[in-house]
Design an enzyme around this catalytic site. Structure first.
Site, PDB file in Angstrom:
ATOM      1  CB  CYS A  43      -0.913   0.056   1.220  1.00  0.00           C
ATOM      2  SG  CYS A  43      -2.048  -1.313   1.358  1.00  0.00           S
ATOM      3  CG  HIS A  50      -0.931   3.488   4.184  1.00  0.00           C
ATOM      4  ND1 HIS A  50      -1.264   2.227   3.755  1.00  0.00           N
ATOM      5  CD2 HIS A  50      -0.376   3.310   5.400  1.00  0.00           C
ATOM      6  CE1 HIS A  50      -0.925   1.339   4.655  1.00  0.00           C
ATOM      7  NE2 HIS A  50      -0.388   1.976   5.669  1.00  0.00           N
TER       8      HIS A  50
END
Ligand SMILES: *[C@@H]1O[C@H](CO)[C@@H](O)[C@H](O)[C@H]1NC(C)=O
Ligand SMILES: *[C@@H]1O[C@H](CO)[C@@H](O)[C@H](O)[C@H]1NC(C)=O
Length: 449
Positions: A75, A138
């Site tokens: 991710c 993120h």
């Protein structure tokens, strides 16, 4: 004068549109980024249950990319690459503290996107865009890494995955932000029922998107919407109206809700009359997490392995471009594409040049999308700072296969509470081999005893 221009437009067809409107209005950009969704999860890519009518329709009206890749099978580095147009080894999103591991995951980590990196929204700002991120950032959870410090004007979402629940004293639940303000936490204020899989987050993220688009349309401001939702990342979730509606279980319910939401976003653009002025691209951050399959993970179609590996299943992504009136309907492209190209393509749509003071790995896909060209370029597959494979044209060379240190294999196996009887495995070598098969074969892993 206006009616003369209008007459000209009718006489000339679509070409005359610019004349009627004066200077061409900046094209809006909507990037729909999925989390751990695999190449094989959409009907248009051959998923047999065909439960994604809206995404399949999007593909039928736009262009399907069959050979589209992420820049990392995890991710954080994948998202950093998308927003900087650069490989994670260039933008700093790798670590060397394990064998090529490279994610900024909660909550123990302290790193994030360096200030020296130029993110897509920072550049789009110069062309008058308003930028919003909805969902998962993120790229670091500490204040200096906040998305509003890196070019976004608005944010509704979370710095990390919706892991948990944690207890709030020793290890707090992951927060949700509205712009600068923390507005609550997963599980406490934004409920995820791990037993039933019910959560309303996709609906909240959908409504945010629709409201933002309406607001921008009303103020006549060009916008960049980065819709980075995470319902297909384990623990997967869906809202009540979608629970139990898929033949594919809870994961499929999440996909169905996403499909429905994408349909609503595209319809909203059409109803507001701005679809011909809005470029939309749908893709995913990395391949399906086979270790979570079948209940909590998706499908990589015919491809080998999945998330965390640089095999095709970990790197190749579902990808659809949609821009009515510009992209010929029903197109299929075999261009070797990358999430990093979304950086360069978006700049091109905004009439901006990529920064010249640094290496940019993304390429402008507009000639591919609008004229059906194929651009020769290699794709590099890294895990952390380790070059694993390279693809050029029809050929892909693997220099190295997926492998962690023996020690790390042991730890990972225990953490992931695998279905295999790993705890009892006597030798570390056997353990590593089993881990490898489990990651690669996912749903079938129970057969390997
Ligand atoms: C929270 O979890 C930690 C680690 O499991 C534990 O030591 C601690 O007692 C827990 N605290 C509360 C208030 O539940
Ligand atoms: C989702 O929203 C509905 C309607 O407001 C509510 O009844 C339900 O409890 C919510 N579910 C969760 C898991 O938050």
């Amino acid at each position: 004068m206006a009616s003369a221009a209008r007459g000209l437009r009718w006489a000339l067809g679509p070409l005359g549109l610019c004349w009627a409107l004066g200077p061409a209005a900046a094209t809006n950009i909507v990037l729909l980024l999925m989390d751990d969704m695999g190449w094989g999860d959409l009907g248009a890519f051959g998923e047999p249950s065909k439960e994604t009518p809206n995404l399949d329709q999007m593909a039928a009206e736009g262009m399907l990319f069959l050979d589209f890749y992420t820049a990392s099978p995890l991710c954080s580095p994948s998202r950093a690459a998308l927003l900087t147009g650069r490989l994670p080894v260039r933008n700093g999103f790798y670590t060397t503290n394990g064998h090529a591991r490279n994610a900024y995951t909660p909550q123990d980590i302290v790193g994030g996107i360096p200030d020296s990196e130029l993110l897509l929204p920072e550049l789009l700002k110069k062309a008058g865009y308003t930028n919003k991120i909805i969902g998962k950032w993120h790229l670091g959870h500490r204040p200096q890494f906040h998305p509003l410090k890196h070019g976004f004007d608005e944010w509704f979402g979370s710095p990390n995955c919706h892991f948990g629940p944690y207890n709030s004293t020793e290890r707090p639940n992951i927060p949700i932000y509205r712009d600068w303000e923390m507005v609550g936490r997963y599980y406490e204020d934004f409920k995820i029922d791990l037993k039933t899989g019910e959560a309303n987050l996709t609906q909240l993220y959908l409504q945010e998107a629709l409201d933002f688009i309406s607001k921008q349309q009303a103020s006549q401001q060009p916008f960049f919407l980065y819709w980075a939702i995470d319902a297909t990342h384990a623990p997967v979730y869906a809202s009540k109206q979608f629970l139990g509606t898929s033949q594919r279980g809870l994961y499929g319910d999440a996909v169905r809700e996403i499909d429905d939401s994408v349909g609503k976003i595209l319809k909203h653009l059409q109803q507001l009359g701005i679809s011909e002025n809005t470029f939309v691209f749908f893709t995913s951050d990395n391949g399906a997490a086979l270790i979570s399959a079948p209940k909590q993970g998706g499908s990589n179609g015919p491809f080998l392995c999945g998330k965390q590996t640089t095999f095709e299943g970990g790197m190749r992504e579902p990808a659809i471009a949609w821009w009515p009136g510009h992209i010929p309907a029903g197109g299929v492209s075999h261009q070797l594409g990358s999430v990093m190209d979304l950086f360069s393509t978006s700049l091109s749509l905004a009439g901006l040049q990529p920064p010249s003071d640094r290496q940019i790995d993304g390429i402008d896909l507009l000639p591919v999308i609008l004229q059906g060209k194929l651009i020769d370029r290699p794709i590099f597959y890294y895990r952390g700072n380790e070059l694993m494979a390279v693809r050029a044209g029809l050929y892909k060379a693997h220099y190295w296969t997926w492998s962690n240190s023996w020690e790390e294999h042991g730890k990972t196996a225990v953490l992931q509470e695998s279905k295999l009887v790993l705890q009892g495995a006597g030798r570390k070598g056997k353990l590593a081999l089993e881990m490898f098969f489990m990651l690669c074969l996912g749903a079938n892993s129970t057969q390997i005893k």
